[in-house]
Enzyme design. Structure first.
Site, PDB file in Angstrom:
ATOM      1  N   ARG A   1      30.458  34.153  28.600  1.00 45.60           N
ATOM      2  CA  ARG A   1      29.836  32.994  27.800  1.00 45.60           C
ATOM      3  C   ARG A   1      28.943  32.187  28.709  1.00 45.60           C
ATOM      4  NH1 ARG A   1      35.800  33.084  26.318  1.00 45.60           N
ATOM      5  NH2 ARG A   1      36.155  31.978  28.247  1.00 45.60           N
TER       6      ARG A   1
ATOM      7  N   LYS B   1      45.544  44.495  36.051  1.00 45.10           N
ATOM      8  CA  LYS B   1      46.566  43.964  35.766  1.00 45.10           C
ATOM      9  C   LYS B   1      46.778  42.450  35.254  1.00 45.10           C
ATOM     10  CE  LYS B   1      47.983  42.652  40.342  1.00 45.10           C
ATOM     11  NZ  LYS B   1      48.758  41.490  40.058  1.00 45.10           N
TER      12      LYS B   1
ATOM     13  N   HIS C   1      44.451  47.693  42.507  1.00 46.79           N
ATOM     14  CA  HIS C   1      43.412  47.865  43.690  1.00 46.79           C
ATOM     15  C   HIS C   1      44.474  48.380  45.023  1.00 46.79           C
ATOM     16  CE1 HIS C   1      45.118  43.723  44.359  1.00 46.79           C
ATOM     17  NE2 HIS C   1      44.927  43.909  45.770  1.00 46.79           N
TER      18      HIS C   1
ATOM     19  N   LYS D   1      43.707  51.417  48.530  1.00 46.84           N
ATOM     20  CA  LYS D   1      43.566  51.457  49.674  1.00 46.84           C
ATOM     21  C   LYS D   1      43.732  52.621  50.553  1.00 46.84           C
ATOM     22  CE  LYS D   1      45.102  46.657  49.714  1.00 46.84           C
ATOM     23  NZ  LYS D   1      43.730  46.129  50.401  1.00 46.84           N
TER      24      LYS D   1
ATOM     25  N   ASP E   1      53.508  39.485  39.254  1.00 45.28           N
ATOM     26  CA  ASP E   1      52.124  39.482  39.660  1.00 45.28           C
ATOM     27  C   ASP E   1      52.198  40.699  40.764  1.00 45.28           C
ATOM     28  OD1 ASP E   1      49.579  38.537  40.334  1.00 45.28           O
ATOM     29  OD2 ASP E   1      50.368  37.670  42.145  1.00 45.28           O
TER      30      ASP E   1
ATOM     31  N   HIS F   1      52.409  46.346  42.032  1.00 44.61           N
ATOM     32  CA  HIS F   1      52.285  46.885  43.360  1.00 44.61           C
ATOM     33  C   HIS F   1      53.280  47.414  44.395  1.00 44.61           C
ATOM     34  CE1 HIS F   1      48.431  45.145  43.063  1.00 44.61           C
ATOM     35  NE2 HIS F   1      48.723  43.809  43.189  1.00 44.61           N
TER      36      HIS F   1
ATOM     37  N   LYS G   1      54.685  34.212  48.833  1.00 47.03           N
ATOM     38  CA  LYS G   1      53.501  33.338  49.065  1.00 47.03           C
ATOM     39  C   LYS G   1      53.878  32.383  50.288  1.00 47.03           C
ATOM     40  CE  LYS G   1      50.698  34.610  45.571  1.00 47.03           C
ATOM     41  NZ  LYS G   1      49.248  35.011  45.670  1.00 47.03           N
TER      42      LYS G   1
END
Length: 513
Positions: free
Chosen positions: A53, A161, A191, A195, A248, A253, A353
């Site tokens: 955009r 994802k 991703h 690896k 997430d 993963h 985290k």
């Protein structure tokens, strides 16, 4: 195991990036394309058409990407001449991917580029957009016929994802994709699977005769999989507060790392047979009752804490996060795989985290020897461990006991270490380069298939539903620590989490939010 013949790359191709003015494009996609271009791995006639955009033109967009290359390529990688050559084949079209009325202009621009580079309408679409558009763009592409492979054209779509937010939304998205594309055209990218060390789990197991005989319930006591970060959510508060750590990281993963660790060897190493074995692992996840979820799944959220001399704010104080948010930033879980190979072996997984370090690794704990003959300087027994480090310092470490020099028969744990930088080639952290090249080759081995998405969600969806109940606890943990102390309770009494670095904390700081 047999490896099938390598797929072939088309002579000409246009990569269409939806979300071309976004963060993923400049941080990951364009630097990865630069690496492929530098190594001569792009199709002979190649172009990129970025869509967004933002009101760029071709000439104003290219300097924007050149700045990104200088910023995000590793030190010493940037070459101004190479960057100029690559960016001369990059084009931009200002359009709104959500508006169906804008797509005829996309058809027209692609037709112009086809003539310019002599391309027989071979297109790969990359959805680098907010997840809300994942179900919209495929339908709009179908509406203008850009999904069809009629006449031998190559049409593939790469989807980032999350592959849905729960089972219902995942099923709905899969239906949308199937209505617009065939399964062989769908490339759900993760991703982590790009690896090198993740892929080396398969080589380690299936190319070495010393490991496979031991890779089962008879010799392995437990498996730990950890993927943690030493940072908060940065500027992703709006996205993360609607997502959380399970969606997430865990459902995709960590589930995939479990599958690669536990899967049976495919008869041939090709996309279908490999992904069949992944699905079988997901089908073997032992379902948990509500009571078992409460005992085996711990969720947490980081609170204010002092770490490395700095005071870090709590998750609820982050930008665009609700002040009473119950979104988890930490998940620890104990799960079982009900099949012949793994019956009774616990798999412990965790992610978080604001941990003390950034690390992703798999730790395979072998059973101790049946009789203890030697004393140990480390205290207790010295069971063998195989550590597969995915990031950082990608490599493999095997820990075993060796006799301490001198009199007596004391043993101490020692390591044999291998790091991926010893092999050279593509940087081991350059996962997107590998996956983009695989997509161009038509090799979908490392991409997630529809049935795998569905089977994974069938296991994790009941956990999300239970978390919606008000009495399901959310534990706090100070920033810079290894998560809530309650996560230690899901490890058996004689074990503890394998932490790459230790962080001494006052247990009284832990609290329930």
């Amino acid at each position: 195991m047999q490896v099938t013949a390598q797929n072939t790359k088309p002579e000409s191709l246009i990569l269409v990036i939806f979300g071309g003015s976004g963060d993923l494009t400049k941080r990951k996609l364009v630097p990865s394309l630069y690496q492929l271009f530098k190594q001569g791995k792009l199709p002979h006639r190649f172009a990129v058409l970025a869509l967004g955009r933002t009101d760029y033109t071709d000439d104003s967009y290219r300097p924007h990407l050149d700045e990104a290359l200088q910023m995000y390529l590793a030190e010493g990688e940037y070459d101004a001449s190479l960057a100029e050559q690559l960016l001369s084949s990059v084009y931009y079209l200002a359009m709104d991917p959500a508006e169906q009325s804008d797509y005829p202009r996309l058809v027209e621009r692609l037709s112009q580029l086809d003539k310019q580079i002599d391309n027989p309408a071979n297109y790969i679409y990359y959805l680098s957009t907010p997840p809300l558009l994942y179900g919209v763009v495929p339908q709009h592409l179908k509406h203008v016929g850009l999904n069809s492979e009629e006449g031998g054209a190559l049409r593939r779509i790469v989807i980032e994802k999350p592959f849905g937010y729960d089972l219902a939304s995942a099923l709905e998205l899969n239906e949308i994709y199937r209505s617009a594309f065939q399964e062989h055209q769908l490339y759900r990218i993760d991703h982590f699977l790009g690896k090198e060390t993740v892929q080396d789990i398969m080589a380690l197991r299936f190319a070495n005769g010393i490991f496979e005989p031991l890779w089962n319930r008879n010799y392995i006591d437990r498996v730990e999989i950890t993927a943690v970060e030493n940072m908060g959510i940065e500027s992703r508060g709006g996205f993360y507060d609607q997502t959380g750590a399970l969606r997430d990281m865990v459902q995709n993963h960590l589930a995939q790392l479990v599958a690669l660790t536990a899967m049976e060897p495919p008869v041939q190493f090709n996309a279908d047979l490999f992904r069949n074995e992944v699905v079988k692992v997901y089908q073997s996840f032992r379902p948990m009752s509500d009571d078992e979820v409460r005992r085996r799944v711990i969720r947490g959220q980081y609170t204010e804490g002092e770490w490395r001399g700095e005071l870090h704010r709590a998750y609820r104080e982050e930008d665009k996060v609700a002040g009473n948010s119950r979104t988890e930033t930490f998940v620890a879980m104990k799960l079982y795989i009900d099949n012949w190979r793994w019956q009774g072996v616990p798999f412990y997984i965790r992610t978080g985290k604001m941990m003390p370090t950034k690390v992703t690794e798999i730790v395979v704990h072998f059973k101790p020897t049946p009789h203890k003959m030697f004393t140990s300087l480390d205290g207790g027994t010295v069971p063998n461990q195989l550590i597969i480090r995915i990031q950082p310092d990608e490599g493999i470490s095997l820990k075993f006991a060796a006799k301490v020099p001198g009199s007596g028969f004391e043993v101490k744990k020692v390591s044999m270490n291998f790091t991926y930088d010893q092999l050279g080639g593509l940087a081991s952290g350059d996962a997107y380069s590998r996956l983009l090249e695989d997509c161009m080759l038509g090799d979908s081995t490392l991409f997630t298939r529809s049935d795998a998405v569905e089977m994974s969600w069938r296991f994790f969806d009941p956990i999300l539903r239970l978390w919606q109940e008000d009495d399901f606890p959310l534990y706090g943990y100070p920033a810079g620590t290894w998560g809530p102390k309650q996560s230690d309770l899901i490890i058996e009494r004689d074990h503890s989490w394998t932490n790459p670095c230790r962080n001494l904390t006052n247990s009284e700081l832990y609290c329930e939010l």
